[in-house]
Scaffold this motif. Structure first.
Motif, PDB file in Angstrom:
ATOM      1  N   THR A 237      33.562 -10.081 -16.461  1.00  0.00           N
ATOM      2  CA  THR A 237      34.192 -11.081 -15.602  1.00  0.00           C
ATOM      3  C   THR A 237      35.236 -10.447 -14.693  1.00  0.00           C
ATOM      4  O   THR A 237      35.853  -9.434 -15.036  1.00  0.00           O
ATOM      5  N   THR A 238      35.425 -11.096 -13.551  1.00  0.00           N
ATOM      6  CA  THR A 238      36.523 -10.760 -12.650  1.00  0.00           C
ATOM      7  C   THR A 238      37.629 -11.811 -12.752  1.00  0.00           C
ATOM      8  O   THR A 238      38.661 -11.692 -12.095  1.00  0.00           O
ATOM      9  N   ARG A 239      37.402 -12.827 -13.573  1.00  0.00           N
ATOM     10  CA  ARG A 239      38.375 -13.922 -13.720  1.00  0.00           C
ATOM     11  C   ARG A 239      39.638 -13.422 -14.444  1.00  0.00           C
ATOM     12  O   ARG A 239      39.546 -12.706 -15.427  1.00  0.00           O
ATOM     13  N   THR A 240      40.782 -13.861 -13.980  1.00  0.00           N
ATOM     14  CA  THR A 240      42.038 -13.477 -14.633  1.00  0.00           C
ATOM     15  C   THR A 240      42.535 -14.554 -15.594  1.00  0.00           C
ATOM     16  O   THR A 240      43.406 -14.276 -16.416  1.00  0.00           O
ATOM     17  N   ASP A 241      41.972 -15.762 -15.520  1.00  0.00           N
ATOM     18  CA  ASP A 241      42.442 -16.842 -16.391  1.00  0.00           C
ATOM     19  C   ASP A 241      42.038 -16.637 -17.849  1.00  0.00           C
ATOM     20  O   ASP A 241      42.530 -17.347 -18.721  1.00  0.00           O
ATOM     21  N   VAL A 242      41.185 -15.678 -18.140  1.00  0.00           N
ATOM     22  CA  VAL A 242      40.797 -15.397 -19.528  1.00  0.00           C
ATOM     23  C   VAL A 242      41.786 -14.449 -20.204  1.00  0.00           C
ATOM     24  O   VAL A 242      41.733 -14.249 -21.415  1.00  0.00           O
ATOM     25  N   GLU A 243      42.696 -13.880 -19.417  1.00  0.00           N
ATOM     26  CA  GLU A 243      43.638 -12.886 -19.932  1.00  0.00           C
ATOM     27  C   GLU A 243      44.938 -13.526 -20.393  1.00  0.00           C
ATOM     28  O   GLU A 243      45.553 -14.294 -19.664  1.00  0.00           O
ATOM     29  N   HIS A 244      45.318 -13.192 -21.615  1.00  0.00           N
ATOM     30  CA  HIS A 244      46.576 -13.650 -22.208  1.00  0.00           C
ATOM     31  C   HIS A 244      47.277 -12.418 -22.766  1.00  0.00           C
ATOM     32  O   HIS A 244      46.649 -11.387 -22.974  1.00  0.00           O
TER      33      HIS A 244
ATOM     34  N   LEU B  80      33.877  -7.173 -20.767  1.00  0.00           N
ATOM     35  CA  LEU B  80      34.459  -6.220 -19.817  1.00  0.00           C
ATOM     36  C   LEU B  80      35.243  -6.987 -18.761  1.00  0.00           C
ATOM     37  O   LEU B  80      34.705  -7.880 -18.102  1.00  0.00           O
ATOM     38  N   LEU B  81      36.514  -6.651 -18.620  1.00  0.00           N
ATOM     39  CA  LEU B  81      37.345  -7.216 -17.556  1.00  0.00           C
ATOM     40  C   LEU B  81      37.256  -6.293 -16.356  1.00  0.00           C
ATOM     41  O   LEU B  81      37.401  -5.072 -16.489  1.00  0.00           O
ATOM     42  N   LEU B  82      37.002  -6.862 -15.203  1.00  0.00           N
ATOM     43  CA  LEU B  82      36.879  -6.099 -13.965  1.00  0.00           C
ATOM     44  C   LEU B  82      37.941  -6.552 -12.978  1.00  0.00           C
ATOM     45  O   LEU B  82      38.482  -7.662 -13.109  1.00  0.00           O
TER      46      LEU B  82
ATOM     47  N   ILE C 209      35.186   3.638 -13.704  1.00  0.00           N
ATOM     48  CA  ILE C 209      35.022   2.191 -13.798  1.00  0.00           C
ATOM     49  C   ILE C 209      36.398   1.630 -14.133  1.00  0.00           C
ATOM     50  O   ILE C 209      36.984   1.996 -15.149  1.00  0.00           O
ATOM     51  N   ARG C 210      36.900   0.776 -13.269  1.00  0.00           N
ATOM     52  CA  ARG C 210      38.242   0.229 -13.465  1.00  0.00           C
ATOM     53  C   ARG C 210      38.257  -0.882 -14.515  1.00  0.00           C
ATOM     54  O   ARG C 210      37.324  -1.643 -14.625  1.00  0.00           O
ATOM     55  N   ARG C 211      39.377  -0.924 -15.221  1.00  0.00           N
ATOM     56  CA  ARG C 211      39.649  -1.880 -16.291  1.00  0.00           C
ATOM     57  C   ARG C 211      38.913  -1.448 -17.557  1.00  0.00           C
ATOM     58  O   ARG C 211      38.465  -0.310 -17.667  1.00  0.00           O
ATOM     59  N   CYS C 212      38.781  -2.360 -18.526  1.00  0.00           N
ATOM     60  CA  CYS C 212      38.138  -1.986 -19.788  1.00  0.00           C
ATOM     61  C   CYS C 212      37.551  -3.204 -20.473  1.00  0.00           C
ATOM     62  O   CYS C 212      37.763  -4.338 -20.057  1.00  0.00           O
ATOM     63  N   ALA C 213      36.832  -2.916 -21.551  1.00  0.00           N
ATOM     64  CA  ALA C 213      36.202  -3.972 -22.334  1.00  0.00           C
ATOM     65  C   ALA C 213      36.940  -4.131 -23.659  1.00  0.00           C
ATOM     66  O   ALA C 213      37.571  -3.186 -24.156  1.00  0.00           O
ATOM     67  N   TYR C 214      36.813  -5.318 -24.231  1.00  0.00           N
ATOM     68  CA  TYR C 214      37.404  -5.653 -25.527  1.00  0.00           C
ATOM     69  C   TYR C 214      36.288  -6.179 -26.419  1.00  0.00           C
ATOM     70  O   TYR C 214      35.296  -6.716 -25.931  1.00  0.00           O
ATOM     71  N   TRP C 215      36.456  -6.035 -27.736  1.00  0.00           N
ATOM     72  CA  TRP C 215      35.395  -6.433 -28.660  1.00  0.00           C
ATOM     73  C   TRP C 215      35.937  -7.261 -29.814  1.00  0.00           C
ATOM     74  O   TRP C 215      37.107  -7.157 -30.176  1.00  0.00           O
ATOM     75  N   VAL C 216      35.050  -8.058 -30.392  1.00  0.00           N
ATOM     76  CA  VAL C 216      35.366  -8.803 -31.608  1.00  0.00           C
ATOM     77  C   VAL C 216      34.077  -8.941 -32.409  1.00  0.00           C
ATOM     78  O   VAL C 216      32.993  -9.083 -31.836  1.00  0.00           O
TER      79      VAL C 216
ATOM     80  N   LYS D 288      32.700 -23.141 -27.780  1.00  0.00           N
ATOM     81  CA  LYS D 288      33.788 -22.603 -28.599  1.00  0.00           C
ATOM     82  C   LYS D 288      34.442 -21.480 -27.810  1.00  0.00           C
ATOM     83  O   LYS D 288      33.757 -20.622 -27.248  1.00  0.00           O
ATOM     84  N   THR D 289      35.760 -21.477 -27.773  1.00  0.00           N
ATOM     85  CA  THR D 289      36.491 -20.391 -27.138  1.00  0.00           C
ATOM     86  C   THR D 289      36.876 -19.379 -28.209  1.00  0.00           C
ATOM     87  O   THR D 289      37.513 -19.720 -29.202  1.00  0.00           O
ATOM     88  N   VAL D 290      36.456 -18.147 -27.998  1.00  0.00           N
ATOM     89  CA  VAL D 290      36.706 -17.051 -28.925  1.00  0.00           C
ATOM     90  C   VAL D 290      37.898 -16.255 -28.409  1.00  0.00           C
ATOM     91  O   VAL D 290      38.009 -16.008 -27.199  1.00  0.00           O
ATOM     92  N   ARG D 291      38.777 -15.865 -29.322  1.00  0.00           N
ATOM     93  CA  ARG D 291      39.917 -15.013 -28.959  1.00  0.00           C
ATOM     94  C   ARG D 291      39.611 -13.576 -29.362  1.00  0.00           C
ATOM     95  O   ARG D 291      39.356 -13.296 -30.533  1.00  0.00           O
ATOM     96  N   ILE D 292      39.662 -12.697 -28.393  1.00  0.00           N
ATOM     97  CA  ILE D 292      39.391 -11.284 -28.620  1.00  0.00           C
ATOM     98  C   ILE D 292      40.722 -10.547 -28.522  1.00  0.00           C
ATOM     99  O   ILE D 292      41.340 -10.515 -27.456  1.00  0.00           O
ATOM    100  N   PRO D 293      41.190  -9.960 -29.622  1.00  0.00           N
ATOM    101  CA  PRO D 293      42.498  -9.291 -29.593  1.00  0.00           C
ATOM    102  C   PRO D 293      42.548  -8.153 -28.569  1.00  0.00           C
ATOM    103  O   PRO D 293      41.619  -7.347 -28.476  1.00  0.00           O
TER     104      PRO D 293
END
Length: 168
Positions: free
Chosen positions: A63-70, A99-101, A118-125, A140-145
């Motif tokens: 995603t390129t969306r920033t609203d998913v970032e906390h 992957l956040l872009l 490749i700019r930014r990085c990916a997170y996993w859960v 369901k909204t999943v929280r990825i640390p």
């Protein structure tokens, strides 16, 4: 190519680079196979593990969306059927990798004669074993640390845990 398809292809490149750095094999499904995009495997036990041929199944998102970032986590919404498929008991753990872009997709990749970036990085859960979804829920909204960056060292650790017979 749509922007979404471009994001998907960049996420595949990111995953391929991480897996290659670890010397693991990557099996890509020609179609989304039960909410699994790829399987990562090793030919022999990893690290202090004792189980041969450990594997993890990955659902890959970008995603390129920033609203998913906390500050402490990334939030990712899954449709109920995708969520249920990923949390179901399985022989190989299911991971969700996001992957956040950059918001401007054209800034995602930089190439010079010295590097491909490749700019930014990916997170996993780990999704396998998470709580079942309320039957009335449609998503369901999943929280990825944020601490769970999907990197070569993280993937080695994940695969070692699977090789030890534990869920990452």
């Amino acid at each position: 190519m749509t922007p979404e398809q471009q994001q998907e292809e960049i996420s595949k490149a990111y995953l391929h680079a991480v897996v290659a750095q670890c010397s693991f094999a990557l099996g890509a499904w020609t179609q989304d196979h039960g909410c699994v995009d790829v399987t990562v495997g090793a030919a022999s036990p990893v690290g202090s593990g004792h189980l041969s041929k450990p594997k993890v199944d990955i659902q890959l998102k970008a995603t390129t969306r920033t609203d998913v970032e906390h500050p402490e986590f990334i939030s990712w919404q899954l449709e109920a059927d995708h969520y249920n498929a990923l949390v179901a008991p399985a022989s190989a753990p299911h991971l969700l990798v996001v992957l956040l872009l950059p918001s401007d997709i054209s800034q995602s990749i930089e190439h010079t004669v010295n590097h491909l970036l490749i700019r930014r990085c990916a997170y996993w859960v780990t999704m396998t074993g998470q709580m079942d979804l309320d039957p009335a829920a449609q998503s369901k909204t999943v929280r990825i640390p944020r601490a769970q960056v999907f990197s070569p060292s993280a993937l080695r650790g994940i695969m070692e845990q699977v090789s030890q017979g534990t869920t990452p």
